[in-house]
Design an enzyme around this catalytic site. Structure first.
Site: not given
Ligand code: GLN
Ligand code: ZN
Length: 787
Positions: A561, A694, A726
């Site tokens: 990134w 999401h 996530c």
């Molecule tokens: N530790 C990050 C979060 O919880 C992981 C983000 C990601 O996987 N893009 O936001």
């Molecule tokens: Zn993630």
């Protein structure tokens, strides 16, 4: 003399004008006319830049109101049936409904454009898809461009790449069968362009650089045999890798020219120069369209001399691919270090580089000043003390295989960790971030602007951490996180503390729709001068009896990134990043942090386009992760996190990363990927995400319980964790609390079910599955699982 052109120019505008116009249109604050006006203005500005830089063509068709693949679908009239839109009468508002969804229909699927971080909208095709034609926007743009009195070269995504990247939800349907209909539409489009007075049309076929199966290659030839009969010159554009293996057959097609990427795949030049017929144009992609470094112009000019002698004005000079993937202009960078700035070239500056190359080929003296300037910048960069750090060089040279190995194998570590951590069966945790409220973002911004004092800011962030810790305790989570309130972005946060990283003010590139990212620039050897997260982690751990998970970004994601150095292999930069993160991991351990997560969400997207190149990447990427993770004692538990679900083809490498625990995305695919993990017998612990973060929808306990039970069928319960998909930073607190509360309840229900089923005498470290009759037990611990 050689001619110059670009495959495409960034459409967003130097100040992200397009983004702001799109978003205000979506909010209903401005009307379509306003948005179209901004777009027209941006196009005109970018064409003038190309013309004024002396390019021989201005490129049209690279503009899109959301995405160029969606634009191509709209042009062809290939819209997903389910929206019920009339292709030829498509309104801009409807176009955005395709991209973003509406009350009845979810948006079209989005996925990454080859190995870039740009996302396109996947064409949705069915057996009865027609390509009867759609909107005329392209032709309006061509008319605008023609008014500038410069030769106009339209660019379209070619039919093979369009089909290759499309999807059908009809089982057993071969989308290649749509090609004849598609080719008819493309022929009509070419014909219409011809009638507009267009001489050259660029058709982008980057799919030729992927592993295209034989039937597709045949189809490719058949398609272009037909398209070549239209009386317009076709420039076939390939990029992102070599297409050399196809040179002999491409050369036999009725094409007027071919564009090749000589930055990613310089070795393909010979194949093309020998294969191409005497009338064909060779467009040499010699300026890096994927990176931001000023080109080594003298070297490029030298390398083109012979080609120029052979091709003369049939040699075209171009960036390797569309400039979509680099920021617009350096002009707006006011704070960037002056030396560093002199080493860079964004899209606008790259136009000048093209011009210099063409001039130098014709008359070296006429370009002498520009060539000298480029040479001087390059020399300065090579010699700069900011680039080379002798300490890092020595350390990299001394990296041993032992540094990539934990002290003991997983089974042994697991035993020690279980004893030390004393976690219940199916431990619950989260991925790291908690809601980034408006107040948090304001505090960060105020601190950045210098309006908030450092001490006040520190206290603000600590208050946020305490808030998140108390919430997690009340929810009854087993392994806590500090919540990442202080982090704007998971790469930028670390990059800002590392030597060798720089940040631009306006270096935006599109990610999807109106969303842009500002990748930091790795210009020098990476070094961590001092601990980054240790004080925060120590503070957070002191607030609670429960284990606090340290939270870091992994070396591959840091690399992936960022804009990276072009003066050393990516693998070397990854290794430097790995050493910096390793230092942080070791310091966290010293500070008493027993669980450390090293996020690698970008691990998969680093995969090369061609499978033959995968092994090499996976080798060094896996090693970089292992080096970052292996400086600690057996007792310290290393987690990693990856938020996607296409794992099955790289599972051996994921296993080779040897994280003690991996958390992954699974809820959207209803745990499909778990089958892969099960069949492969993934050896370590795993937390399949049980709900999709999401969506603001709060998942019920039952739904999560079902997913967990499915997981238990393929992975022994003793090795399962319970967590969301996530991080939760984009969510609000109310839905987060409700969802996590349901998640913790689901874990508890399943723990109880399992202990009832499992015989009491069972051994605590069994590797047994839920359904297996030989299943043995892990008795849930009562301490903090009952919060
Ligand atoms: N530790 C990050 C979060 O919880 C992981 C983000 C990601 O996987 N893009 O936001
Ligand atoms: Zn993630």
């Amino acid at each position: 003399m050689a001619r110059t052109h670009v495959s495409g120019f960034p459409r967003i505008g130097a100040q992200r004008e397009l983004k702001f116009a799109q978003e205000s249109f979506w909010r209903g604050e401005t009307d379509e006319q306003h948005l179209r006006g901004v777009a027209r203005e941006l196009r005109a500005r970018h064409w003038r830049e190309q013309r004024d830089a002396g390019l021989d063509f201005i490129t049209v068709g690279d503009f899109a109101y959301y995405d160029q693949m969606l634009g191509q679908s709209a042009l062809l009239g290939a819209l997903p049936e389910r929206f019920g839109f009339e292709p030829m009468a498509l309104q801009l508002g409807q176009y955005y409904e395709l991209a973003r969804g509406n009350a009845e229909q979810p948006a079209m699927e989005m996925t990454k454009w080859f190995d870039t971080n740009y996302h396109y909208l996947v064409p949705e095709l069915a057996p009865d898809t027609t390509f009867n034609g759609g909107v005329n926007w392209l032709f309006d743009e061509i008319d605008e461009a023609l008014a500038l009195n410069a030769p106009v070269k339209p660019v379209l995504i070619g039919p093979i790449t369009y089909l290759w990247l499309s999807k059908s939800h009809v089982a057993g349907f071969d989308r290649l069968s749509l090609l004849p209909k598609l080719v008819i539409r493309y022929s009509r489009l070419l014909d219409k362009l011809k009638q507009r007075g267009i001489e050259w049309v660029q058709l982008d076929e980057p799919a030729l650089c992927a592993d295209l199966p034989e039937p597709w290659l045949d189809a490719f030839c058949a398609a272009y045999d037909v398209l070549g009969t239209v009386d317009v010159k076709i420039l076939l554009a390939t990029y992102f890798d070599s297409a050399a293996q196809h040179a002999p057959r491409v050369a036999r097609l009725p094409l007027a020219g071919v564009h090749v990427d000589l930055v990613r795949a310089p070795q393909q030049l010979d194949a093309w120069r020998t294969a191409l017929p005497a009338h064909a144009v060779l467009s040499a992609g010699v300026i890096d369209g994927r990176n931001i470094w000023r080109a080594n112009l003298p070297a490029i000019v030298d390398s083109l001399q012979e080609l120029h002698a052979q091709f003369g004005e049939r040699l075209w000079i171009a960036p390797s691919c569309s400039l979509l993937h680099v920021p617009v202009s350096l002009a707006a960078e006011k704070k960037l270090n002056a030396d560093l700035k002199s080493w860079l070239a964004f899209a606008t500056e790259k136009l000048g580089e093209l011009r210099t190359i063409a001039t130098a080929l014709r008359d070296p003296a006429a370009a002498a000043a520009q060539l000298d300037a480029a040479r001087a910048a390059l020399d300065a960069r090579r010699r700069s003390g900011a680039v080379v750090n002798a300490f890092v060089q020595k350390r990299v040279a001394a990296v041993s295989n032992a540094m990539a190995e934990r002290r003991s194998p997983f089974a042994e570590r697991n035993r020690v960790q279980r004893a030390a951590l004393d976690l219940p069966l199916l431990p619950t945790t989260t991925i790291g971030s908690f809601p980034q409220t408006a107040a948090i973002r304001e505090a960060r911004a105020a601190y950045r602007r210098g309006e908030m004092r450092a001490l006040d800011y520190l206290q603000r962030m600590r208050a946020e951490i305490e808030f998140a810790v108390r919430k997690q305790e009340a929810l009854g989570l087993d392994v806590l996180v500090h919540g990442e309130a202080e982090r704007n972005d998971m790469v930028e946060y670390f990059g800002e503390q590392l030597w060798g990283y720089a940040f631009t003010e306006n270096g935006w590139v599109p990610s999807y729709g109106s969303r842009c990212v500002k990748p930091p620039v790795i210009y020098g050897d990476i070094y961590r001068p001092e601990p980054i997260t240790v004080e925060t982690a120590r503070y957070a751990q002191a607030l609670t009896q429960r284990p606090m998970k340290g939270m870091l970004t992994g070396p591959v994601t840091m690399l992936q990134w960022s804009f990276v150095r072009d003066d050393q292999p990516r693998s070397t930069t990854a290794l430097q990043l790995a050493l910096a993160i390793r230092d942080e991991v070791v310091d966290l351990e010293k500070a008493g942090i027993g669980i450390i997560q090293i996020d690698e969400p970008a691990f998969r997207e680093g995969l090369p386009l061609r499978r033959k190149d995968w092994a090499d990447y996976l080798e060094w990427a896996t090693r970089a992760f292992r080096i970052s993770a292996s400086g600690v004692a057996d007792q310290t538990q290393i987690h990693t996190h990856m938020c996607y679900s296409e794992f099955n083809d790289i599972l051996p490498s994921i296993a080779a990363m040897d994280a003690d625990v991996i958390t992954i995305e699974t809820s959207r695919s209803a745990m499909e990927l778990l089958d892969g993990f099960g069949a492969f017998a993934y050896p370590n612990e795993i937390g399949p995400g049980v709900y999709d973060i999401h969506s603001p929808r709060v998942p019920g306990t039952d739904a999560m319980l079902r997913l967990l039970e499915r997981a238990c069928e393929v992975i022994p319960a003793a090795r399962l964790w319970v967590n969301p998909d996530c991080g939760l930073k984009t969510r609000g607190w109310p839905e987060t609390e409700a969802a996590l509360s349901n998640m913790v309840r689901a874990a508890k229900v399943l723990r109880e079910k399992l202990t009832v089923r499992l015989p009491a005498h069972a051994h605590a470290h069994a590797h047994a599955t839920f359904k297996s009759s030989s299943a043995r037990s892990l008795t849930p611990r009562s301490s903090h699982s009952s919060g």
